[in-house]
Scaffold this active site. Sequence first.
Site, PDB file in Angstrom:
ATOM      1  CG  ASP A 153     -22.685  73.408 -27.111  1.00 12.68           C
ATOM      2  OD1 ASP A 153     -22.503  72.265 -26.640  1.00 12.68           O
ATOM      3  OD2 ASP A 153     -21.969  74.383 -26.812  1.00 12.68           O
ATOM      4  CG  HIS A 205     -25.673  63.091 -26.456  1.00 11.05           C
ATOM      5  ND1 HIS A 205     -25.326  64.386 -26.781  1.00 11.05           N
ATOM      6  CD2 HIS A 205     -24.574  62.550 -25.856  1.00 11.05           C
ATOM      7  CE1 HIS A 205     -24.076  64.611 -26.399  1.00 11.05           C
ATOM      8  NE2 HIS A 205     -23.607  63.526 -25.826  1.00 11.05           N
ATOM      9  CG  LEU A 251     -35.451  70.567 -45.158  1.00 10.83           C
ATOM     10  CD1 LEU A 251     -34.969  72.021 -45.057  1.00 10.83           C
ATOM     11  CD2 LEU A 251     -36.114  70.189 -43.824  1.00 10.83           C
TER      12      LEU A 251
HETATM   13  C1  FPP Z   1     -23.135  68.982 -28.079  1.00 14.84           C
HETATM   14  O1  FPP Z   1     -23.566  68.926 -26.764  1.00 14.84           O
HETATM   15  C2  FPP Z   1     -23.790  67.960 -28.866  1.00 14.84           C
HETATM   16  C3  FPP Z   1     -23.155  66.948 -29.510  1.00 14.84           C
HETATM   17  C4  FPP Z   1     -21.695  66.757 -29.477  1.00 14.84           C
HETATM   18  C5  FPP Z   1     -23.902  65.937 -30.260  1.00 14.84           C
HETATM   19  C6  FPP Z   1     -25.158  66.393 -30.883  1.00 14.84           C
HETATM   20  C7  FPP Z   1     -25.949  65.197 -31.157  1.00 14.84           C
HETATM   21  C8  FPP Z   1     -27.274  65.075 -31.088  1.00 14.84           C
HETATM   22  C9  FPP Z   1     -28.210  66.177 -30.854  1.00 14.84           C
HETATM   23  C10 FPP Z   1     -27.864  63.740 -31.303  1.00 14.84           C
HETATM   24  C11 FPP Z   1     -27.467  63.078 -32.582  1.00 14.84           C
HETATM   25  C12 FPP Z   1     -27.885  63.872 -33.763  1.00 14.84           C
HETATM   26  C13 FPP Z   1     -28.338  63.371 -34.918  1.00 14.84           C
HETATM   27  C14 FPP Z   1     -28.704  64.284 -36.017  1.00 14.84           C
HETATM   28  C15 FPP Z   1     -28.521  61.949 -35.153  1.00 14.84           C
HETATM   29  P1  FPP Z   1     -22.484  68.654 -25.618  1.00 14.84           P
HETATM   30  O2  FPP Z   1     -22.477  67.202 -25.358  1.00 14.84           O
HETATM   31  O3  FPP Z   1     -21.161  69.217 -25.998  1.00 14.84           O
HETATM   32  O4  FPP Z   1     -23.124  69.461 -24.449  1.00 14.84           O
HETATM   33  P2  FPP Z   1     -22.368  70.214 -23.254  1.00 14.84           P
HETATM   34  O5  FPP Z   1     -21.499  71.271 -23.888  1.00 14.84           O
HETATM   35  O6  FPP Z   1     -23.492  70.803 -22.459  1.00 14.84           O
HETATM   36  O7  FPP Z   1     -21.586  69.178 -22.517  1.00 14.84           O
END
Ligand code: FPP
Length: 249
Positions: free
Chosen positions: A22, A39, A133
């Site tokens: 997050d 992201h 893994l």
């Molecule tokens: C949460 O941060 C993150 C996500 C909803 C997506 C996580 C995705 C990645 C790290 C990239 C893709 C991953 C893979 C494995 C291909 P948020 O957007 O909710 O952040 P915020 O709460 O600060 O707005």
Amino acid sequence: MSGNTKTNLKKNVPSHIIIIMDGNGRWAKKRNLDRISGHREGMKSVRSIVKAAKDLGIKYITLYAFSVQNWKRPQSEVNALMELLKHYLIKEGDKLIENGVKLNAIGRLWELPKDVYEVLEDSINKSKSCTELTLTLALSYGGREEIVDAVRNIISKKNIMPKQVNQSTIAQNLYTSDLPEPDLMIRTSGEMRLSNFMLWQLAYTEIYVTKTLWPNFRKRHLVRAIENYQKRERRYGLTGEQVKKKEAI
Ligand code: FPP
């Protein structure tokens, strides 16, 4: 990784770590960038943490990459996340295999765009025989949805009587039936929520929340989380004395 780190962490390394990644949006906002840049930066952490997990001797790592609820985000963000995922699989696929990483995915995978699903399926097949893994990506995943899907599976089997349903019946019908229960759950960015992640599986999991935003999360943060886990006593409802007795046997 320094030799020392490995020696210190050898004992009682969690076998299965799950991560709620997050804070990508907040990382971007702090820098006046768009959410997608957050992201993209988060992907660097994914690469770094998968490698670190392998080096530290962790056998299973599960990353919450996209929830069922995330489909409701702006279409441009959903598209960008799907592209990032596809790009990761295409670009990293061979490297994962070279490192002995077996790819796995959980969630309502049939809801993914066809091209993403195909690349995912292909990467999973290619890495089938890797044993170092297991990297599980939770995609179009929801913990409640997973339980609903498990119940649907169970009741669709003819000849099953209510009395025959027990905890293992449910566990065996979850997406995670092939995975061990998670030992440690890490959530980045400081939020104290489960966000519909692994609701059944988290029953006895140790939880570690760090304020570090996911794009800043690196091996040293993972090591810190593991060290914190190693100081805890997992009691599974027993008393501390009972646990010590059991350990002494
Ligand atoms: C949460 O941060 C993150 C996500 C909803 C997506 C996580 C995705 C990645 C790290 C990239 C893709 C991953 C893979 C494995 C291909 P948020 O957007 O909710 O952040 P915020 O709460 O600060 O707005």
